[in-house]
Design an enzyme around this catalytic site. Sequence first.
Site, PDB file in Angstrom:
ATOM      1  CB  THR A 173      -4.397   5.635  14.393  1.00  0.00           C
ATOM      2  OG1 THR A 173      -4.246   6.528  15.472  1.00  0.00           O
ATOM      3  CG2 THR A 173      -3.210   5.709  13.469  1.00  0.00           C
ATOM      4  N   GLY A 203       2.754  11.435  19.201  1.00  0.00           N
ATOM      5  CA  GLY A 203       2.653   9.969  19.180  1.00  0.00           C
ATOM      6  C   GLY A 203       3.548   9.321  18.145  1.00  0.00           C
TER       7      GLY A 203
END
Length: 306
Positions: A173, A203
């Site tokens: 990420t 998420g």
Amino acid sequence: MNYGLVIHGGAGTILQSKLSTELEQEYHSLLGAILQEGHTSLSKSKSALDVVKQAVRRMEDSPLFNAGKGAVFTHEKKNEMDATIIDGSTGGCGAVAMVTNIRNPISLARAVMERTSHILLGGEGAKKFAEEIGHTIEQDDYFYTDRRWLQLQAALENENGTAILDHNGKHGTVGAVALDMNGHLAAATSSGGMTNKRYNRIGDSSLIGCGTYANTSCAVSTTGIGEEFMRNVSAYDLSALMMYKNMSLQESADEVVRKLGNGKENIGGLIAIDDNGNIAMPFNTTGMYRGYYISNKQPAVLIYKD
Ligand code: ASP
């Protein structure tokens, strides 16, 4: 007045023995270039908000990271992405969850913030909004990368129904936090989530206060097992520790990472900056792609623990 930015490209099991010299070099040069560009923009009075968006866009465009182009595959072999952007000076925020085919989800998150009365748009609705405002939509093959595909195959072979955090530890990420010349702070995070995730799992990267937070005293972006950051409302928790307990940025950041998984290791990490230009980058994995360029410090790009 200090100004500058901190970026991350994900945390995970990143071992020097597993990363080729060429790949390591690629990470170093891209992260270094992004920091340089961001710092130059800040020195020309660009806002922290513009700079975090641009830094995240650059990482979304690279196959090296689990965001945008390099997003991981879901169990259903799709790429579903989450992103959030926050302007700490105004409290303005925008986010998108489980979006597909969107180029640069972080820019769509900013459009949600600036062009709707909402904060978080999801799935097909977010895509419809993107189409309406003329945001770039890509075909599925734009998001195909061999590395991500192989990661999904490996996850499916070990299938025990769980989603995994970048088990090879090579990608992650992305996020950016910045302090500009006017003392304004901003934070942005963008993610493909977890390999082999199912059932439209969402998420922390799309949830304000969990994976991303900014106000007038700090800006935070997290990476790692999203469920833990959600359970702990980690990004906001960091700001609350500073605000209500008068703890420093570093102390608050360390405490937030310590709480992840009730003290377990290998969950993730975060980057944070405060209104004085202090920075913190703690993590409890073996590595986290990260770097900073702050006006009063030598810039650096780091990958491993020490
Ligand atoms: N935090 C992200 C998520 O759980 C994954 C990551 O940071 O790599 O969706």
